[in-house]
Write a protein that holds these residues in place. Structure first.
Motif, PDB file in Angstrom:
ATOM      1  N   MET A 286      32.818  47.960  34.813  1.00 25.54           N
ATOM      2  CA  MET A 286      33.994  47.203  35.133  1.00 25.54           C
ATOM      3  C   MET A 286      33.759  45.744  34.743  1.00 25.54           C
ATOM      4  O   MET A 286      32.670  45.221  34.975  1.00 25.54           O
TER       5      MET A 286
ATOM      6  N   SER B 243      39.154  43.599  38.725  1.00 20.83           N
ATOM      7  CA  SER B 243      38.274  44.767  38.718  1.00 20.83           C
ATOM      8  C   SER B 243      37.831  45.144  40.124  1.00 20.83           C
ATOM      9  O   SER B 243      37.643  46.325  40.408  1.00 20.83           O
TER      10      SER B 243
ATOM     11  N   HIS C  57      40.582  47.143  41.415  1.00 14.15           N
ATOM     12  CA  HIS C  57      40.573  48.464  40.776  1.00 14.15           C
ATOM     13  C   HIS C  57      39.448  49.332  41.361  1.00 14.15           C
ATOM     14  O   HIS C  57      39.645  50.513  41.633  1.00 14.15           O
ATOM     15  N   SER C  58      38.285  48.741  41.579  1.00 13.67           N
ATOM     16  CA  SER C  58      37.176  49.478  42.189  1.00 13.67           C
ATOM     17  C   SER C  58      37.557  49.946  43.588  1.00 13.67           C
ATOM     18  O   SER C  58      37.223  51.068  43.994  1.00 13.67           O
ATOM     19  N   GLN C  59      38.264  49.112  44.328  1.00 18.01           N
ATOM     20  CA  GLN C  59      38.716  49.510  45.659  1.00 18.01           C
ATOM     21  C   GLN C  59      39.685  50.691  45.580  1.00 18.01           C
ATOM     22  O   GLN C  59      39.637  51.592  46.406  1.00 18.01           O
TER      23      GLN C  59
ATOM     24  N   ILE D  76      39.663  53.007  43.272  1.00 18.65           N
ATOM     25  CA  ILE D  76      38.839  54.168  42.942  1.00 18.65           C
ATOM     26  C   ILE D  76      38.191  54.733  44.198  1.00 18.65           C
ATOM     27  O   ILE D  76      38.219  55.938  44.449  1.00 18.65           O
TER      28      ILE D  76
ATOM     29  N   VAL E  23      33.165  47.534  49.126  1.00 22.17           N
ATOM     30  CA  VAL E  23      33.259  47.310  47.675  1.00 22.17           C
ATOM     31  C   VAL E  23      33.456  45.816  47.383  1.00 22.17           C
ATOM     32  O   VAL E  23      32.778  45.250  46.519  1.00 22.17           O
TER      33      VAL E  23
ATOM     34  N   ALA F 147      30.694  43.822  45.259  1.00 19.66           N
ATOM     35  CA  ALA F 147      31.049  43.396  43.901  1.00 19.66           C
ATOM     36  C   ALA F 147      31.376  41.907  43.822  1.00 19.66           C
ATOM     37  O   ALA F 147      31.188  41.291  42.770  1.00 19.66           O
TER      38      ALA F 147
ATOM     39  N   HIS G 173      28.650  47.926  37.305  1.00 22.77           N
ATOM     40  CA  HIS G 173      28.764  49.381  37.353  1.00 22.77           C
ATOM     41  C   HIS G 173      28.945  49.802  38.804  1.00 22.77           C
ATOM     42  O   HIS G 173      28.168  49.403  39.668  1.00 22.77           O
ATOM     43  N   LEU G 174      29.987  50.585  39.068  1.00 21.46           N
ATOM     44  CA  LEU G 174      30.275  51.079  40.416  1.00 21.46           C
ATOM     45  C   LEU G 174      29.900  52.554  40.502  1.00 21.46           C
ATOM     46  O   LEU G 174      30.242  53.337  39.618  1.00 21.46           O
TER      47      LEU G 174
ATOM     48  N   VAL H 249      26.782  48.998  43.594  1.00 18.09           N
ATOM     49  CA  VAL H 249      27.201  48.150  42.484  1.00 18.09           C
ATOM     50  C   VAL H 249      25.932  47.627  41.816  1.00 18.09           C
ATOM     51  O   VAL H 249      24.997  47.189  42.488  1.00 18.09           O
TER      52      VAL H 249
END
Length: 95
Positions: free
Chosen positions: A1, A7, A10-12, A14, A36, A40, A53-54, A70
Motif C-alpha cells: 500500500m 491507504s 483502505h487498509s481499514q 480490508i 490498523v 500504519a 505491507h499489510l 504492518v
C-alpha cells in the motif's frame, strides 16, 4: 500500500471486510480498524517510507486470535486480537 492517509483508510476497509467474514462483533471491528491506524500511521508519517505491507491472518501461536501486521523498510509491527468463538453447530448434536 502507498504510505499515505488514503491507504490507511483502505487498509481499514480490508480489515473490516475480513473480520465481517469471520463474524466478528462491531466492537472487534472498531478495535481492529484502530489497530490498523495505530500501526500504519507512523509509517505514513515517515518521509522515508514509500509503501507498506499489510497482513491479516490467524495468529500462529495463539489459537483463536487474529494478527494484524504492518511492515515497511525492514520494520515490522503487529497487533493481536481475539476472534469470536464459533457458534455451536446444529449438526454436532444428533437426535
Amino acid at each position: 500500500m502507498p504510505a499515505d492517509p488514503d491507504s490507511i483508510r483502505h487498509s481499514q476497509r480490508i480489515v473490516t471486510a475480513e473480520l465481517f467474514l469471520r463474524h466478528c462483533s462491531p466492537e472487534q471491528i472498531v478495535h481492529a480498524r484502530q489497530t490498523v491506524a495505530d500501526l500504519a500511521g507512523p509509517f505514513c508519517q515517515d518521509t522515508e517510507v514509500v509503501h507498506y505491507h499489510l497482513t491479516v491472518q490467524r495468529h500462529h501461536s495463539t489459537p483463536g486470535h487474529l494478527s494484524v501486521a504492518v511492515e515497511a523498510n525492514g520494520r515490522f509491527v503487529r497487533g493481536d486480537m481475539p476472534l469470536p468463538r464459533p457458534a455451536a453447530e446444529a449438526s454436532s448434536t444428533r437426535t
